[in-house]
Design a protein around this motif. Structure first.
Motif, mmCIF file in Angstrom:
data_model
loop_
_atom_site.group_PDB
_atom_site.id
_atom_site.type_symbol
_atom_site.label_atom_id
_atom_site.label_comp_id
_atom_site.label_asym_id
_atom_site.label_seq_id
_atom_site.Cartn_x
_atom_site.Cartn_y
_atom_site.Cartn_z
ATOM 1 N N THR A 110 0.849 -1.199 0.000
ATOM 2 C CA THR A 110 0.000 0.000 0.000
ATOM 3 C C THR A 110 0.886 1.251 0.000
ATOM 4 O OG1 THR A 110 -1.684 -1.209 1.226
ATOM 5 C CG2 THR A 110 -1.883 1.192 1.223
ATOM 6 N N ILE A 111 1.921 1.237 0.831
ATOM 7 C CA ILE A 111 2.838 2.384 0.892
ATOM 8 C C ILE A 111 3.511 2.586 -0.469
ATOM 9 C CG2 ILE A 111 5.030 3.192 1.902
ATOM 10 C CD1 ILE A 111 4.053 1.838 4.549
ATOM 11 N N LEU A 112 3.976 1.480 -1.058
ATOM 12 C CA LEU A 112 4.656 1.566 -2.357
ATOM 13 C C LEU A 112 3.717 2.112 -3.431
ATOM 14 C CD1 LEU A 112 7.231 -0.511 -4.038
ATOM 15 C CD2 LEU A 112 5.003 -0.713 -5.088
ATOM 16 N N LYS A 113 2.512 1.539 -3.507
ATOM 17 C CA LYS A 113 1.558 1.940 -4.549
ATOM 18 C C LYS A 113 1.205 3.427 -4.416
ATOM 19 C CE LYS A 113 -2.767 0.549 -4.834
ATOM 20 N NZ LYS A 113 -3.740 -0.367 -4.293
ATOM 21 N N GLU A 114 0.921 3.854 -3.190
ATOM 22 C CA GLU A 114 0.506 5.244 -3.000
ATOM 23 C C GLU A 114 1.657 6.212 -3.259
ATOM 24 O OE1 GLU A 114 -1.677 5.886 0.613
ATOM 25 O OE2 GLU A 114 -3.040 4.223 0.186
ATOM 26 N N LEU A 115 2.869 5.844 -2.846
ATOM 27 C CA LEU A 115 4.006 6.740 -3.111
ATOM 28 C C LEU A 115 4.267 6.839 -4.613
ATOM 29 C CD1 LEU A 115 6.521 5.923 -0.230
ATOM 30 C CD2 LEU A 115 5.337 8.091 -0.615
ATOM 31 N N LYS A 116 4.072 5.719 -5.325
ATOM 32 C CA LYS A 116 4.274 5.766 -6.788
ATOM 33 C C LYS A 116 3.285 6.714 -7.432
ATOM 34 C CE LYS A 116 7.041 1.847 -7.907
ATOM 35 N NZ LYS A 116 7.360 0.728 -8.758
ATOM 36 N N THR A 117 2.033 6.679 -6.970
ATOM 37 C CA THR A 117 1.050 7.605 -7.565
ATOM 38 C C THR A 117 1.391 9.058 -7.215
ATOM 39 O OG1 THR A 117 -0.519 7.535 -5.734
ATOM 40 C CG2 THR A 117 -0.844 5.882 -7.463
ATOM 41 N N GLU A 118 2.193 9.244 -6.180
ATOM 42 C CA GLU A 118 2.599 10.604 -5.792
ATOM 43 C C GLU A 118 3.964 10.961 -6.396
ATOM 44 O OE1 GLU A 118 2.115 10.944 -1.509
ATOM 45 O OE2 GLU A 118 0.148 10.003 -1.657
ATOM 46 N N GLY A 119 4.421 10.142 -7.333
ATOM 47 C CA GLY A 119 5.637 10.486 -8.077
ATOM 48 C C GLY A 119 6.938 9.927 -7.523
ATOM 49 N N VAL A 120 6.853 9.098 -6.461
ATOM 50 C CA VAL A 120 8.085 8.473 -5.939
ATOM 51 C C VAL A 120 8.205 7.097 -6.605
ATOM 52 C CG1 VAL A 120 9.243 7.607 -3.866
ATOM 53 C CG2 VAL A 120 7.852 9.679 -3.728
ATOM 54 N N ASN A 121 9.080 6.995 -7.579
ATOM 55 C CA ASN A 121 9.184 5.731 -8.321
ATOM 56 C C ASN A 121 10.390 4.902 -7.933
ATOM 57 O OD1 ASN A 121 6.853 5.809 -10.069
ATOM 58 N ND2 ASN A 121 7.815 7.663 -10.886
ATOM 59 N N ASP A 122 11.343 5.529 -7.254
ATOM 60 C CA ASP A 122 12.597 4.852 -6.929
ATOM 61 C C ASP A 122 12.431 4.065 -5.629
ATOM 62 O OD1 ASP A 122 15.156 4.167 -7.357
ATOM 63 O OD2 ASP A 122 16.050 6.136 -6.937
ATOM 64 N N ILE A 123 11.500 3.107 -5.651
ATOM 65 C CA ILE A 123 11.132 2.379 -4.438
ATOM 66 C C ILE A 123 10.799 0.929 -4.803
ATOM 67 C CG2 ILE A 123 8.752 3.321 -4.673
ATOM 68 C CD1 ILE A 123 8.543 3.176 -1.588
ATOM 69 N N GLY A 124 11.176 -0.018 -3.950
ATOM 70 C CA GLY A 124 10.882 -1.431 -4.230
ATOM 71 C C GLY A 124 10.702 -2.206 -2.934
ATOM 72 N N HIS B 191 14.822 -13.108 -9.524
ATOM 73 C CA HIS B 191 14.223 -11.792 -9.708
ATOM 74 C C HIS B 191 15.357 -10.774 -9.717
ATOM 75 C CE1 HIS B 191 10.216 -13.411 -8.846
ATOM 76 N NE2 HIS B 191 10.836 -14.157 -7.950
ATOM 77 N N HIS B 192 15.594 -10.176 -10.888
ATOM 78 C CA HIS B 192 16.645 -9.163 -10.987
ATOM 79 C C HIS B 192 16.127 -7.889 -10.334
ATOM 80 C CE1 HIS B 192 20.290 -7.387 -12.504
ATOM 81 N NE2 HIS B 192 19.579 -6.362 -12.931
ATOM 82 N N PHE B 193 16.881 -7.343 -9.391
ATOM 83 C CA PHE B 193 16.419 -6.187 -8.618
ATOM 84 C C PHE B 193 17.461 -5.089 -8.700
ATOM 85 C CE2 PHE B 193 15.506 -3.735 -4.808
ATOM 86 C CZ PHE B 193 14.136 -3.836 -4.622
ATOM 87 N N GLU B 194 17.078 -3.995 -9.342
ATOM 88 C CA GLU B 194 17.991 -2.847 -9.480
ATOM 89 C C GLU B 194 18.027 -2.058 -8.166
ATOM 90 O OE1 GLU B 194 19.912 -1.803 -11.968
ATOM 91 O OE2 GLU B 194 19.359 -3.431 -13.337
ATOM 92 N N PRO B 195 19.131 -1.380 -7.895
ATOM 93 C CA PRO B 195 19.164 -0.579 -6.654
ATOM 94 C C PRO B 195 18.062 0.478 -6.655
ATOM 95 C CG PRO B 195 21.120 -0.159 -8.010
ATOM 96 C CD PRO B 195 20.378 -1.265 -8.667
ATOM 97 N N LYS B 196 17.548 0.762 -5.468
ATOM 98 C CA LYS B 196 16.458 1.740 -5.325
ATOM 99 C C LYS B 196 16.824 2.696 -4.190
ATOM 100 C CE LYS B 196 13.220 -0.518 -7.855
ATOM 101 N NZ LYS B 196 14.144 -1.470 -8.475
ATOM 102 N N LYS B 197 16.256 3.869 -4.249
ATOM 103 C CA LYS B 197 16.489 4.853 -3.171
ATOM 104 C C LYS B 197 15.811 4.374 -1.873
ATOM 105 C CE LYS B 197 17.925 8.688 -1.489
ATOM 106 N NZ LYS B 197 19.337 8.812 -1.189
ATOM 107 N N ILE B 198 14.597 3.811 -2.033
ATOM 108 C CA ILE B 198 13.861 3.298 -0.867
ATOM 109 C C ILE B 198 13.620 1.797 -1.054
ATOM 110 C CG2 ILE B 198 11.686 3.409 0.455
ATOM 111 C CD1 ILE B 198 13.042 6.063 0.627
ATOM 112 N N ILE B 199 14.037 1.005 -0.085
ATOM 113 C CA ILE B 199 13.760 -0.435 -0.133
ATOM 114 C C ILE B 199 12.948 -0.802 1.105
ATOM 115 C CG2 ILE B 199 14.754 -2.758 -0.052
ATOM 116 C CD1 ILE B 199 17.110 -1.599 -1.679
ATOM 117 N N ILE B 200 11.765 -1.374 0.860
ATOM 118 C CA ILE B 200 10.947 -1.871 1.968
ATOM 119 C C ILE B 200 11.188 -3.375 2.039
ATOM 120 C CG2 ILE B 200 8.657 -2.052 2.974
ATOM 121 C CD1 ILE B 200 7.759 0.320 1.295
#
Ligand code: CTP
Length: 217
Positions: free
Chosen positions: A25-39, A104-113
């Motif tokens: 939920t946190i990831l989805k909502e932050l993405k809609t708010e323009g935070v895409n560098d998260i996984g 699962h190939h996982f690129e580095p992200k600014k935010i990792i949950i």
């Protein structure tokens, strides 16, 4: 506290407490708010490979004990991601009780949950995490969810879910998971649908990213 090349948020709690719903939920909502560098990374992908064992042996493993996890690999991956490099996360089958051939190939992200039952029991993971959360859902609710989920999604019978719950899930929760709550920065009652907690976490993440927080109602 680790360096700020990437921010790791550890979300722990009982099995079927709603950790993954909270994280997604946190990831989805932050993405809609323009935070895409998260996984999101799940601790479950780091269950030890058991392909050398017969299936009858694999079912006997205590999957709620810290020893069931390949913690060294999880830690190595977190360090690699902190260093700005990608990792190949193993895929796991709850039906076969071992890793599959997929990765699962996982690129580095600014935010990792990071979400998983036993995360806060490991001092090294507590150390590398920048923030930790414990999802504190009553055990009866967790059990009802787990029974339904394991029968619908993980190929289990009712009897096997109940037997495993008595043998390992509940005792390991009491021995390892619940005591690890004391290491959490935030304790979230009720689980993945706690709107105030979701908003607080999102605001904190936006703050860490140097952005103005936006709250959903
Ligand atoms: N498990 C299992 N068989 C395996 C491996 C793991 O039954 N071969 C179970 C363990 O008993 C453990 C659980 O998987 O209790 C961990 O997954 P869980 O935390 O329940 O899954 P999430 O989707 O992360 O839970 P949540 O509902 O909190 O999001």
């Amino acid at each position: 506290m680790s360096d700020q090349s990437c921010i790791i948020i550890a979300i722990a709690g009982a099995s079927a407490s709603g950790k993954s719903l909270f994280a997604s939920t946190i990831l989805k909502e932050l993405k809609t708010e323009g935070v895409n560098d998260i996984g999101i990374i799940s601790e479950d992908n780091y269950y030890k490979d058991q392909s050398h064992l017969a299936l009858e042996e694999r079912v006997k493993t205590n999957y709620d004990h810290p020893n069931a996890m390949d913690r060294d690999l999880l830690l190595a991956h977190l360090q690699t991601l902190k260093a700005g490099k990608a990792v190949d996360i193993p895929d796991y089958s709850y039906v076969e009780h071992t890793r599959t051939q997929k990765i699962h190939h996982f690129e580095p992200k600014k935010i990792i949950i990071l979400e998983g039952i036993l995360l806060l029991t490991d001092e090294r993971i507590r150390e590398i995490a920048d923030m930790s959360v414990f999802v504190d859902t009553p055990l009866d609710i967790c059990f009802i969810r787990r029974l339904k989920r394991d029968m619908e999604e993980r190929g289990r019978s009712m009897e096997s879910v109940i037997n495993q719950y008595h043998a390992t899930v509940r005792p390991m929760f009491l021995q390892f998971i619940e005591p690890s709550k004391r290491y959490a920065d935030i304790i979230v009652p009720r689980g993945g649908k706690n709107r105030i907690a979701i908003n607080m976490l999102k605001a904190q993440i936006l703050h860490l990213l140097g952005k103005t927080p936006h709250h959903s109602n």
